[in-house]
Design a protein around this motif. Structure first.
Motif, PDB file in Angstrom:
ATOM      1  N   GLU A 135       0.854  -1.191   0.000  1.00 46.20           N
ATOM      2  CA  GLU A 135       0.000   0.000   0.000  1.00 46.20           C
ATOM      3  C   GLU A 135       0.893   1.246   0.000  1.00 46.20           C
ATOM      4  N   GLY A 136       0.677   2.118  -1.006  1.00 38.15           N
ATOM      5  CA  GLY A 136       1.447   3.366  -1.075  1.00 38.15           C
ATOM      6  C   GLY A 136       2.944   3.171  -1.050  1.00 38.15           C
ATOM      7  N   ALA A 137       3.386   2.070  -1.610  1.00 35.21           N
ATOM      8  CA  ALA A 137       4.835   1.782  -1.610  1.00 35.21           C
ATOM      9  C   ALA A 137       5.536   2.555  -2.717  1.00 35.21           C
ATOM     10  N   LYS A 138       6.750   3.005  -2.462  1.00 36.41           N
ATOM     11  CA  LYS A 138       7.539   3.722  -3.455  1.00 36.41           C
ATOM     12  C   LYS A 138       9.029   3.441  -3.266  1.00 36.41           C
ATOM     13  N   ILE A 139       9.749   3.726  -4.290  1.00 36.23           N
ATOM     14  CA  ILE A 139      11.206   3.537  -4.228  1.00 36.23           C
ATOM     15  C   ILE A 139      11.879   4.809  -4.728  1.00 36.23           C
ATOM     16  N   ASP A 140      12.897   5.243  -4.004  1.00 34.16           N
ATOM     17  CA  ASP A 140      13.713   6.401  -4.395  1.00 34.16           C
ATOM     18  C   ASP A 140      15.135   5.902  -4.664  1.00 34.16           C
ATOM     19  N   LYS A 193       3.498   0.413   3.033  1.00 31.02           N
ATOM     20  CA  LYS A 193       2.725  -0.317   4.031  1.00 31.02           C
ATOM     21  C   LYS A 193       2.375  -1.700   3.490  1.00 31.02           C
ATOM     22  N   ARG A 194       2.226  -2.639   4.455  1.00 24.35           N
ATOM     23  CA  ARG A 194       1.725  -3.955   4.096  1.00 24.35           C
ATOM     24  C   ARG A 194       0.906  -4.448   5.281  1.00 24.35           C
ATOM     25  N   GLU A 195      -0.348  -4.749   5.003  1.00 15.72           N
ATOM     26  CA  GLU A 195      -1.289  -5.163   6.064  1.00 15.72           C
ATOM     27  C   GLU A 195      -1.348  -4.116   7.172  1.00 15.72           C
ATOM     28  N   GLY A 196      -1.308  -2.849   6.751  1.00 13.36           N
ATOM     29  CA  GLY A 196      -1.428  -1.734   7.686  1.00 13.36           C
ATOM     30  C   GLY A 196      -0.164  -1.400   8.452  1.00 13.36           C
ATOM     31  N   LYS A 197       0.877  -2.130   8.248  1.00 14.49           N
ATOM     32  CA  LYS A 197       2.122  -1.883   8.974  1.00 14.49           C
ATOM     33  C   LYS A 197       3.130  -1.183   8.048  1.00 14.49           C
ATOM     34  N   ARG A 198       3.656  -0.080   8.552  1.00 13.81           N
ATOM     35  CA  ARG A 198       4.629   0.651   7.760  1.00 13.81           C
ATOM     36  C   ARG A 198       5.999  -0.040   7.805  1.00 13.81           C
ATOM     37  N   PHE A 199       6.729   0.168   6.747  1.00 15.16           N
ATOM     38  CA  PHE A 199       8.105  -0.354   6.692  1.00 15.16           C
ATOM     39  C   PHE A 199       8.974   0.622   5.914  1.00 15.16           C
ATOM     40  N   ALA A 200      10.252   0.577   6.187  1.00 14.41           N
ATOM     41  CA  ALA A 200      11.238   1.384   5.472  1.00 14.41           C
ATOM     42  C   ALA A 200      12.556   0.607   5.462  1.00 14.41           C
ATOM     43  N   LEU A 201      13.163   0.539   4.299  1.00  9.24           N
ATOM     44  CA  LEU A 201      14.369  -0.271   4.158  1.00  9.24           C
ATOM     45  C   LEU A 201      15.356   0.427   3.215  1.00  9.24           C
ATOM     46  N   ASN A 224       6.815  -9.993  -4.348  1.00  7.83           N
ATOM     47  CA  ASN A 224       7.208  -9.908  -5.750  1.00  7.83           C
ATOM     48  C   ASN A 224       6.405  -8.770  -6.370  1.00  7.83           C
ATOM     49  N   ALA A 225       7.080  -7.647  -6.622  1.00  5.23           N
ATOM     50  CA  ALA A 225       6.382  -6.463  -7.120  1.00  5.23           C
ATOM     51  C   ALA A 225       7.212  -5.791  -8.203  1.00  5.23           C
ATOM     52  N   ALA A 226       6.567  -4.902  -8.973  1.00 10.14           N
ATOM     53  CA  ALA A 226       7.241  -4.188 -10.059  1.00 10.14           C
ATOM     54  C   ALA A 226       7.289  -2.708  -9.751  1.00 10.14           C
ATOM     55  N   PHE A 227       8.239  -2.005 -10.371  1.00  2.87           N
ATOM     56  CA  PHE A 227       8.345  -0.569 -10.155  1.00  2.87           C
ATOM     57  C   PHE A 227       8.811   0.150 -11.407  1.00  2.87           C
ATOM     58  N   ASN A 228       8.487   1.431 -11.479  1.00  2.25           N
ATOM     59  CA  ASN A 228       8.984   2.338 -12.500  1.00  2.25           C
ATOM     60  C   ASN A 228       9.361   3.622 -11.771  1.00  2.25           C
ATOM     61  N   ALA A 229      10.533   4.145 -12.055  1.00  2.00           N
ATOM     62  CA  ALA A 229      10.965   5.375 -11.381  1.00  2.00           C
ATOM     63  C   ALA A 229      11.618   6.296 -12.398  1.00  2.00           C
ATOM     64  N   LYS A 230      11.349   7.574 -12.294  1.00  2.00           N
ATOM     65  CA  LYS A 230      11.948   8.527 -13.196  1.00  2.00           C
ATOM     66  C   LYS A 230      12.441   9.747 -12.443  1.00  2.00           C
TER      67      LYS A 230
END
Length: 270
Positions: free
Chosen positions: A186-191, A207-215, A263-269
């Motif tokens: 949920e609302g995941a992003k990559i910088d 977020k995943r299952e309402g729990k925030r994470f940062a890595l 297993n997820a996909a991303f696009n960043a610009k």
């Protein structure tokens, strides 16, 4: 009558005496051969004086090359106990610097009194280890692997090398941001951040299952724009693989979030 016979008798006696003298005169005398003169020997020729051999001028030893060779030879002799292994390694070391066993021994003797040369070898020996000594069979202490060929004026490692500068990665430095979709996020992003010296790092949050994470993630960027990033913290771990193309970074995120597979996909610009 007696007077007549007397003169006749005297005449006969005188005739006999004269005949005897004539016979004596006719007897040939034997001449003694003249004493042979000793043969005169011709004076013996004196042997020609031998010319003193002309010494060829000794080639001047390149001190820098000798120091490299002497360091490797000394290291092998100090750290390799097996004599056969020593011979095998030295058979590669000598030609690497344009020597054979004999010419190296000559150079070693010629430079034995050179304090600066001996100090340089002694200083390098601080880096000598059994591992390095064994490695010298395939490459020099400075990473040189090519051995000098017969007839070369300089060892191969002394030849000028044209260093090719690595091509710049096909990526402009800066920050690339985008959404990460799928995998129950949920609302995941990559910088993704690219520095001016083309080092790469990233932050993965959401977020995943309402729990925030940062890595936080670190990795490598290749010159063709491909990259790999990874990070781990507590029950979080992620691996990001992707590539830059036309100013856009895209790829996959795999791993575990809250101990569940991802297993997820991303696009960043930029």
């Amino acid at each position: 009558m007696k007077r007549t016979l007397l003169p006749i008798g005297l005449l006969l006696v005188l005739g006999l005496l004269v005949g005897c003298d004539d016979k004596k005169e006719e007897t040939p005398t034997t001449e003694e051969p003249a004493a042979e003169q000793p043969a005169v020997e011709a004076p013996a020729e004196e042997p020609a004086a031998e010319e003193a051999p002309v010494e060829e001028p000794k080639a001047e030893v390149d001190k820098e090359v000798f120091i490299k060779a002497a360091y490797e030879v000394t290291c092998v002799r100090a750290k390799i106990e097996d004599s056969e292994q020593q011979k095998e390694i030295l058979a590669e070391v000598f030609p690497r610097y344009g020597f054979d066993e004999t010419s190296f021994a000559d150079a070693e003797k010629a430079l034995a009194g050179e304090t600066t040369v001996q100090e340089a070898i002694k200083s390098r020996m601080e880096n000598c280890t059994p591992e390095l000594a064994a490695k010298l069979k395939t490459e020099g202490a400075d990473g040189t692997a090519a051995a000098a060929e017969a007839g070369e004026d300089k060892p191969a490692e002394e030849a000028k090398k044209v260093e090719k500068k690595p091509a710049k990665p096909a990526v402009d430095p800066g920050r690339y941001s985008g959404a990460v979709n799928g995998g129950g996020l949920e609302g995941a992003k990559i910088d993704i951040n690219i520095t001016s010296d083309h080092k790469i790092s990233a932050n993965f949050v959401g977020k995943r299952e309402g729990k925030r994470f940062a890595l936080g993630l670190k990795g490598d960027l290749s010159k063709d724009g491909k990259f790999t990033l990874s990070g781990e913290k507590g029950n979080l771990n992620a691996r990001v693989t992707g590539a830059f193309k036309s100013g856009l970074a895209s790829g996959q995120v795999t791993g575990k979030i809250n101990e569940k597979g991802l297993n997820a996909a991303f696009n960043a610009k930029k």
